[in-house]
Design a protein around this motif. Structure first.
Motif, short mmCIF file in Angstrom:
data_model
loop_
_atom_site.label_atom_id
_atom_site.label_comp_id
_atom_site.label_asym_id
_atom_site.label_seq_id
_atom_site.Cartn_x
_atom_site.Cartn_y
_atom_site.Cartn_z
N LEU A 1 0.83 -6.96 12.62
CA LEU A 1 0.97 -5.69 11.91
C LEU A 1 2.15 -5.80 10.94
CD1 LEU A 1 0.22 -2.72 11.50
CD2 LEU A 1 1.65 -2.16 13.48
N GLU A 2 1.88 -5.59 9.64
CA GLU A 2 2.90 -5.75 8.61
C GLU A 2 3.55 -4.43 8.21
OE1 GLU A 2 3.87 -8.61 7.54
OE2 GLU A 2 2.35 -9.86 8.48
N ALA A 3 2.77 -3.33 8.18
CA ALA A 3 3.33 -2.07 7.68
C ALA A 3 2.41 -0.91 8.05
CB ALA A 3 3.52 -2.13 6.17
N ILE A 4 2.99 0.30 8.01
CA ILE A 4 2.25 1.53 8.23
C ILE A 4 2.56 2.49 7.10
CG2 ILE A 4 4.07 2.46 9.73
CD1 ILE A 4 1.91 4.05 11.18
N ASN A 5 1.54 3.25 6.66
CA ASN A 5 1.72 4.31 5.68
C ASN A 5 0.97 5.54 6.16
OD1 ASN A 5 3.16 3.31 3.11
ND2 ASN A 5 1.72 1.65 3.59
N LEU A 6 1.47 6.73 5.84
CA LEU A 6 0.87 7.99 6.27
C LEU A 6 0.35 8.75 5.07
CD1 LEU A 6 3.51 9.21 8.89
CD2 LEU A 6 1.41 7.94 9.32
N SER A 7 -0.79 9.44 5.25
CA SER A 7 -1.33 10.30 4.21
C SER A 7 -0.42 11.52 4.04
CB SER A 7 -2.75 10.73 4.55
OG SER A 7 -2.76 11.45 5.77
N PRO A 8 -0.43 12.16 2.86
CA PRO A 8 0.44 13.33 2.64
C PRO A 8 0.26 14.45 3.64
CG PRO A 8 -0.44 12.52 0.56
CD PRO A 8 -1.14 11.76 1.64
N TYR B 1 8.32 13.72 13.29
CA TYR B 1 7.96 12.50 14.01
C TYR B 1 8.29 11.26 13.18
CZ TYR B 1 5.29 16.02 16.53
OH TYR B 1 4.92 17.13 17.22
N LEU B 2 8.60 10.20 13.87
CA LEU B 2 8.85 8.90 13.24
C LEU B 2 7.84 7.90 13.80
CD1 LEU B 2 10.66 7.19 11.36
CD2 LEU B 2 12.03 6.61 13.39
N TYR B 3 7.03 7.33 12.90
CA TYR B 3 6.02 6.34 13.28
C TYR B 3 6.63 4.95 13.09
CZ TYR B 3 2.48 10.02 13.32
OH TYR B 3 1.74 11.15 13.61
N VAL B 4 6.77 4.22 14.18
CA VAL B 4 7.43 2.91 14.16
C VAL B 4 6.39 1.82 14.41
CG1 VAL B 4 9.28 1.50 15.11
CG2 VAL B 4 9.53 4.00 15.03
N ALA C 1 -3.34 7.38 9.11
CA ALA C 1 -2.36 6.29 8.99
C ALA C 1 -3.09 5.06 8.47
CB ALA C 1 -1.72 6.00 10.34
N HIS C 2 -2.47 4.39 7.52
CA HIS C 2 -3.00 3.13 7.03
C HIS C 2 -2.20 2.01 7.67
CE1 HIS C 2 -2.97 -0.39 4.34
NE2 HIS C 2 -4.23 -0.11 4.15
N LEU C 3 -2.87 1.14 8.42
CA LEU C 3 -2.23 0.03 9.11
C LEU C 3 -2.56 -1.25 8.36
CD1 LEU C 3 -3.13 0.98 12.80
CD2 LEU C 3 -1.15 1.68 11.46
N HIS C 4 -1.53 -1.90 7.87
CA HIS C 4 -1.70 -3.12 7.10
C HIS C 4 -1.40 -4.32 8.00
CE1 HIS C 4 -0.12 -5.94 3.70
NE2 HIS C 4 -1.33 -6.28 4.11
N TYR C 5 -2.44 -5.07 8.37
CA TYR C 5 -2.29 -6.28 9.16
C TYR C 5 -2.31 -7.49 8.25
CZ TYR C 5 -3.25 -3.31 13.20
OH TYR C 5 -3.20 -2.33 14.15
N HIS D 1 0.83 -1.20 0.00
CA HIS D 1 0.00 0.00 0.00
C HIS D 1 0.86 1.25 0.00
CE1 HIS D 1 -2.24 -3.24 2.03
NE2 HIS D 1 -3.33 -2.68 1.59
N VAL D 2 0.31 2.32 -0.57
CA VAL D 2 0.92 3.64 -0.48
C VAL D 2 -0.18 4.67 -0.76
CG1 VAL D 2 1.60 3.70 -2.91
CG2 VAL D 2 2.85 5.08 -1.25
#
Length: 761
Positions: free
Chosen positions: A313-320, A267-270, A325-329, A45-46
């Motif tokens: 939880l596999e990945a995170i993406n942020l809107s512009p 900020y850094l989203y981990v 935040a999109h959380l991909h499980y 996702h992106v």
């Protein structure tokens, strides 16, 4: 006297009538799906903008509305082995299509807005998604090949430069700096920077205390780079100009999945991934700590944490704009509202059948249920809508069986067994005794008894009418310990049969079928008979003379026996494999053969001629509906009513050999033996053609433990101890590995398959 024209007319009429009669059965055999279960499983996702996400699924690329989850557009043709790489602006993407036969990766560049291919070229090696990255400023795609970074003009497909990296540790991943002037490359224990214009090495980043870099990301302002460690819970942040380490922090008890900087770079989203770390590595089956931690990069402080009820939880993406935040499980997607600190959208209508999950259809063909470690999902076949989503809370659901009356389903919730309402999902009965992990659950046809095979390879018989009473079936054949694998009841609850493995004191592995007979409320052991290898789940039926018949698959052949008081008599052998299902009138047997459904008039050893249909996973009790896998990653329900209506008219095949002896028709990876084992085991397989065979052993988290290469082998059977691949339970360093579940994969160039095995010490 009739004229020639009249004779020809009458002849033509008769001919057309015969053709019509001949074609009727074939027309009636046409089958249309009656339902599609679940949505295609998303993989990457992106965000394109604040309202739209670009994601890849099994066969194409989708644009998805963030608010509704609706698919707006589809484009691009993907195959199972494709990787996709997005440009930083998401205006372009690269599809990497590797062909194992030619060992060539075809790179296709696409314009996302126009949904058109821009260019295409070939690279004579395998290129994965972590081995390719777009420049944010120039039409350059960097790819890794051996010790060389190749720079391609993605508009023309021409090489515009190379970075030669000699005598450096294993490559992991890379990322361009925000200005596109530098390329940062991560290897096993190094993080280095190269100048793109001069093609020269700049230097190493300081403070290299990590074990193995897994993920890299650059801040939008181009001042910092962050990396996660593949094997630990640590992540790191460096200043790009000085190459000095700014942060080394540990987040959660699992390992870091991926990270994203906020649009303002502050900020850094981990995102942390499921699992508990121990001395032996990451154990993904014990607890979870899936969450997102927000760090202030300038202050070096964690300022917030958020999570959901979903694991893996596999990945995170942020809107512009940084508001979503999109959380991909693993089997769900969540849109998280950062400003309001809550879930905004949840998409979970995905059917991911993976390790220790069970998918099945109710006896009436109206409900499909998926049981994974973390969730129970249920779909209504008629509406094709997901009905239930039940969290295990500690991800320990296992196994699935439906009651014959379609009202309940049984599921393991370690260490107990539960009966749940098929419509509401509510627990109606939980058996009080300890069961353990459930490998298989089976209802008796009357619904009175439930057989459970647990992780100790035991069979426990539970009484629905008396939940406190249970029977542990005997687990020995003479002096040898019996390990049970599959179990089933006869139609009248009179018998139980199970497939068995034993290992004697001299390490000889034997395979058996066991049989018990019910006397009152208990099942008494009758006898066992040998099989050449481990059989599949057996099935019973009762024929016209009242005799009991049992069928099971052994080495892709269906073996059918007649049951007597003290022994069984082998009746016939048919081509095919499980799952097996007898029709209600006992005349026909459903099976799979060469990845297609095959129905047999088994008493005459004759296959029923019908058009090709995909192999089935589950079948309704009356045989009218089958649950089948769909290439898109979804599942289909197919209606076989028309086929059933023609079953009284089996067709004898002409010139078709039913059983082939001595010739291997296709490659096959078989179950290792013994299993469980300590510390050695043998891995059997079959080769249809001469091949170079490699066996890889993996940990539960996918870490390569051992690689065994046999060299080129001729076509044939490799199942005996003298021919099967031997593993001594050691890793590539010669160290004995610990107890637990491992995976083994066979690769022959054009064939790959994976199975699991268990080391028990």
């Amino acid at each position: 006297m009739m004229t020639l024209s009249i004779i020809f007319r009458d002849y033509l009429r008769v001919l057309l009538t015969l053709v019509s009669i001949t074609c009727i059965p074939f027309t009636a055999f046409s089958i249309e799906p009656v339902a599609t279960i679940g949505q295609p499983i998303p993989e990457k996702h992106v965000f394109i903008n604040n309202n739209t996400i670009l994601r890849t699924v099994r066969w194409h690329i989708e644009k998805v509305d963030v608010t509704t989850g609706d698919v707006l557009e589809k484009f691009g043709d993907l195959s199972y082995y494709n990787d996709v790489v997005f440009s930083p602006s998401v205006k372009q993407l690269a599809i990497l299509n590797y062909t194992s036969a030619s060992r060539i990766t075809t790179v296709s560049i696409w314009d996302v807005n126009q949904q058109q291919q821009i260019s295409e070229w070939e690279i004579p090696s395998r290129i994965d998604d972590d081995e390719a990255v777009f420049s944010p400023t120039e039409p350059i795609l960097a790819t890794y090949l051996l010790d060389e970074i190749q720079l391609w003009n993605w508009k023309t497909g021409e090489i515009v430069g190379q970075l030669i990296r000699e005598n450096l540790p294993s490559f992991r991943t890379m990322v361009f700096s925000a200005d596109g002037n530098h390329l940062i490359i991560a290897s096993r224990d190094n993080l280095e920077m190269w100048n793109i214009k001069t093609k020269m090495f700049v230097g190493h980043f300081f403070g290299r205390t990590f074990d193995s870099i897994d993920y890299l990301t650059i801040s939008p302002n181009g001042k910092t780079v962050a990396a996660s460690d593949r094997n630990t819970a640590y992540f790191y942040v460096w200043d790009i100009d000085t190459m000095q380490q700014l942060l080394k922090e540990k987040t959660g008890i699992g390992r870091t999945a991926n990270m994203k900087f906020s649009p303002n770079s502050q900020y850094l989203y981990v995102a942390t991934k499921t699992g508990v770390l121990s001395k032996s590595g990451l154990n993904p089956w014990v607890g979870w700590d899936d969450k997102v931690c927000v760090w202030n990069v300038n202050l070096g402080q964690k300022i917030a944490t958020f999570d959901t009820e979903f694991p893996y939880l596999e990945a995170i993406n942020l809107s512009p704009d940084g508001k979503l935040a999109h959380l991909h499980y693993n089997d769900a997607e969540v849109i998280w509202n950062i400003e309001k600190n809550r879930k905004q959208e949840v998409w979970a209508d995905f059917v991911r059948s993976w390790f220790r999950s069970t998918l099945g259809m109710s006896p009436d063909g109206k409900t499909v249920i998926l049981v994974s470690r973390s969730y129970i999902k249920s779909w209504d076949v008629d509406s094709q809508q997901m009905r239930l989503l039940i969290s295990a809370e500690d991800y320990n659901f296992e196994g699935l069986a439906f009651s014959p009356d379609n009202k309940l389903f049984a599921v393991g919730k370690n260490p107990w067994l539960q009966l749940r309402n098929i419509k509401t999902g509510k627990v109606e009965l939980q058996f009080p005794d300890y069961i353990g992990y459930t490998e298989q659950i089976e209802f008796s046809p009357s619904g009175r008894w439930i057989a459970v095979v647990n992780d100790f390879s035991q069979i426990q018989i539970l009484d629905v009418n008396n939940p406190k009473k249970r029977q542990l079936l005997n687990n020995r054949i003479g002096p040898d310990r019996a390990y049970y694998h599959n179990v089933t009841f006869s139609k009248d609850d009179k018998f139980i049969s199970a497939t068995v493995t034993t290992k004697s004191n001299n390490d000889e592995t034997k395979y058996w079928m066991h049989l018990w007979k019910r006397e009152g409320d208990f099942f008494k052991y009758m006898y066992a008979w040998r099989t050449s290898t481990l059989a599949s789940s057996p099935v019973f039926t009762t024929i016209a003379d009242g005799s009991t018949v049992i069928a099971a698959t052994i080495d892709k052949e269906i073996n059918i026996w007649k049951v007597f008081l003290n022994t069984t008599r082998h009746l016939t052998t048919l081509n095919g494999e499980g799952p097996l299902h007898f029709s209600p009138d006992s005349r026909y047997l459903y099976s799979n053969q060469d990845e297609n459904l095959q129905i047999w008039d088994w008493q005459k050893s004759r296959p029923i001629h019908h058009t090709s249909h995909p192999e089935y996973i589950s079948v309704s009790q009356d045989g009218s509906r089958i649950l089948s896998y769909k290439k898109t990653g979804q599942y289909e329900i197919l209606d076989l009513t028309d086929v059933i209506s023609l079953l009284p008219y089996p067709v004898e095949p002409k010139g078709k050999q039913l059983v082939t002896f001595g010739k291997i028709k296709r490659n096959q990876l078989m179950q290792n033996y013994p299993n469980p084992f300590n510390p050695e085991t043998w891995i059997p397989f079959r080769l249809a053609d001469e091949s170079n065979v490699q066996i890889n052993i993996y940990s539960p988290i996918g870490k390569l433990i051992r690689s065994i290469t046999t060299g080129t082998l001729s076509a044939g059977e490799y199942s005996s101890q003298s021919k099967a691949v031997y593993w001594d339970g050691r890793n590539d360093k010669g160290e004995l590995v610990g107890s637990g579940i491992y995976f083994y994969t066979i690769n022959t160039g054009n064939f790959s398959a994976t199975r699991k095995m268990l080391i028990r010490k």
